[in-house]
Design a protein around this motif. Structure first.
Motif, PDB file in Angstrom:
ATOM      1  N   THR A  28       0.832  -1.233  -0.035  1.00  0.00           N
ATOM      2  CA  THR A  28       0.069   0.002   0.108  1.00  0.00           C
ATOM      3  C   THR A  28       0.941   1.207   0.059  1.00  0.00           C
ATOM      4  O   THR A  28       0.347   2.136  -0.607  1.00  0.00           O
ATOM      5  CB  THR A  28      -0.943  -0.054   1.301  1.00  0.00           C
ATOM      6  N   ALA A  29       1.926   1.117   0.564  1.00  0.00           N
ATOM      7  CA  ALA A  29       2.901   2.234   0.685  1.00  0.00           C
ATOM      8  C   ALA A  29       3.764   2.370  -0.678  1.00  0.00           C
ATOM      9  O   ALA A  29       4.010   3.934  -1.065  1.00  0.00           O
ATOM     10  CB  ALA A  29       3.805   2.429   1.831  1.00  0.00           C
ATOM     11  N   TYR A  54       1.110   1.275  -4.246  1.00  0.00           N
ATOM     12  CA  TYR A  54      -0.177   2.080  -4.181  1.00  0.00           C
ATOM     13  C   TYR A  54      -0.916   2.069  -5.312  1.00  0.00           C
ATOM     14  O   TYR A  54      -0.800   2.843  -6.335  1.00  0.00           O
ATOM     15  CB  TYR A  54       0.499   3.505  -3.841  1.00  0.00           C
ATOM     16  N   GLU A  69      -2.662  -4.298  -6.737  1.00  0.00           N
ATOM     17  CA  GLU A  69      -2.208  -4.845  -5.395  1.00  0.00           C
ATOM     18  C   GLU A  69      -2.866  -5.944  -5.145  1.00  0.00           C
ATOM     19  O   GLU A  69      -2.223  -7.041  -4.717  1.00  0.00           O
ATOM     20  CB  GLU A  69      -2.256  -3.789  -4.273  1.00  0.00           C
ATOM     21  N   ALA A 114       1.291   9.575  -6.593  1.00  0.00           N
ATOM     22  CA  ALA A 114      -0.320   9.031  -6.088  1.00  0.00           C
ATOM     23  C   ALA A 114      -1.219   9.483  -6.873  1.00  0.00           C
ATOM     24  O   ALA A 114      -2.316   9.750  -6.362  1.00  0.00           O
ATOM     25  CB  ALA A 114      -0.228   9.936  -4.660  1.00  0.00           C
ATOM     26  N   THR A 116      -4.094   8.393  -8.462  1.00  0.00           N
ATOM     27  CA  THR A 116      -4.997   7.229  -8.455  1.00  0.00           C
ATOM     28  C   THR A 116      -6.227   7.329  -8.997  1.00  0.00           C
ATOM     29  O   THR A 116      -6.686   8.771  -9.208  1.00  0.00           O
ATOM     30  CB  THR A 116      -5.314   6.661  -7.014  1.00  0.00           C
ATOM     31  N   GLN A 147      -3.869   8.112   0.361  1.00  0.00           N
ATOM     32  CA  GLN A 147      -3.082   7.159   0.731  1.00  0.00           C
ATOM     33  C   GLN A 147      -2.882   6.561   2.193  1.00  0.00           C
ATOM     34  O   GLN A 147      -2.685   5.324   2.498  1.00  0.00           O
ATOM     35  CB  GLN A 147      -1.470   7.381   0.184  1.00  0.00           C
ATOM     36  N   TRP A 171      -5.489   4.106   2.662  1.00  0.00           N
ATOM     37  CA  TRP A 171      -5.236   2.971   2.001  1.00  0.00           C
ATOM     38  C   TRP A 171      -4.455   2.345   2.892  1.00  0.00           C
ATOM     39  O   TRP A 171      -4.653   1.105   3.200  1.00  0.00           O
ATOM     40  CB  TRP A 171      -4.914   3.273   0.777  1.00  0.00           C
ATOM     41  N   VAL A 172      -3.282   2.896   3.349  1.00  0.00           N
ATOM     42  CA  VAL A 172      -2.098   1.942   4.125  1.00  0.00           C
ATOM     43  C   VAL A 172      -2.905   1.520   5.476  1.00  0.00           C
ATOM     44  O   VAL A 172      -2.342   0.717   6.049  1.00  0.00           O
ATOM     45  CB  VAL A 172      -0.798   3.063   4.046  1.00  0.00           C
TER      46      VAL A 172
END
Length: 249
Positions: A66-67, A70, A75, A126, A128, A156, A159-160
């Protein structure tokens, strides 16, 4: 001599400039902008974390994916690819095909508003689906670069945090939670409705639906890529035809 009124009033005062926007204000605005997206990203991240541990991988793979990866849907695919020790060339090809849609995002993403070099680098990393949908709408035309970067960073974080939580508590959660996988679909449905309300352009969603249906039957194995390519071509043709129309007095 009699002094004029202008002489007795002293030097004219310069008009007051508006107060500069503080970084804290950009953060609070981005937090408000991204809160609805976080309601979908966090539980979906939990699903990814649960998938990581149930695939036999260590829990720390979830924050790594996730980091540093991303890439959302990639993923989920990457978990299976890593668990099966897939060759790197196949992983790279899969990543290219899944994320090829980001090429189209770059055409209209407001990266020019981000001034700093590190900000541009992170904003590119980033970019997305959610960040694109939020920053290219009608309401986001006045956003500055700091607000855009803060929004992407907060997305993010959701998400993380979700992925890490799901991995840490994955053993307590069933391998499949019914309905959780629909969170992201519901999010994009809401974003699409908001975009239509901001700009009521009926031909665009109709054209998108036709392209999606055509790709579904023509190239079912690569529906997303086919639909995006066809939709982009149709938009370019529409733009060319609209541009040539004579302006009515």
């Amino acid at each position: 001599m009699v002094a004029s009124p202008a002489d007795t009033q002293g030097p004219a005062l310069a008009p007051a400039s508006p107060p500069p926007v503080r970084p804290a204000s950009d953060f609070r605005a981005a937090l408000k902008d991204s809160s609805s997206v976080g309601l979908a990203l966090f539980p979906l991240g939990i699903a990814l974390g649960v998938l990581v541990v149930h695939a036999g991988l260590a829990w720390w793979w979830a924050p790594v994916f996730t980091a540093f990866v991303y890439a959302g849907s990639l993923e989920f695919l990457l978990v299976g690819l890593v668990a099966a020790a897939t060759p790197l060339a196949q992983v790279a090809l899969t990543a290219f095909l899944v994320n090829f849609r980001h090429v189209f995002y770059a055409l209209s993403f407001p990266l020019h508003r981000v001034k700093s070099g590190w900000g541009k680098g992170y904003s590119t990393f980033a970019l997305t689906d959610e960040a694109y949908a939020l920053t290219t709408g009608e309401a986001a035309r006045s956003w500055n670069g700091r607000r855009i970067v803060w929004l992407q960073a907060l997305c993010q974080v959701y998400w993380v945090a979700g992925g890490t939580a799901g991995a840490l508590f994955g053993a307590l959660v069933p391998a499949r939670l019914e309905g959780l996988d629909f969170a992201l679909t519901a999010l994009f449905a809401v974003l699409a409705v908001d975009a239509y309300r901001a700009r009521r352009d009926i031909p665009t969603p109709v054209l998108a639906l036709v392209c999606a249906l055509a790709a579904r039957f023509a190239v079912p194995g690569q529906m997303l890529l086919g639909a995006l390519g066809l939709f982009t071509a149709c938009l370019l043709i529409r733009h060319a035809l609209t541009k040539k129309e004579p302006v009515r007095a």
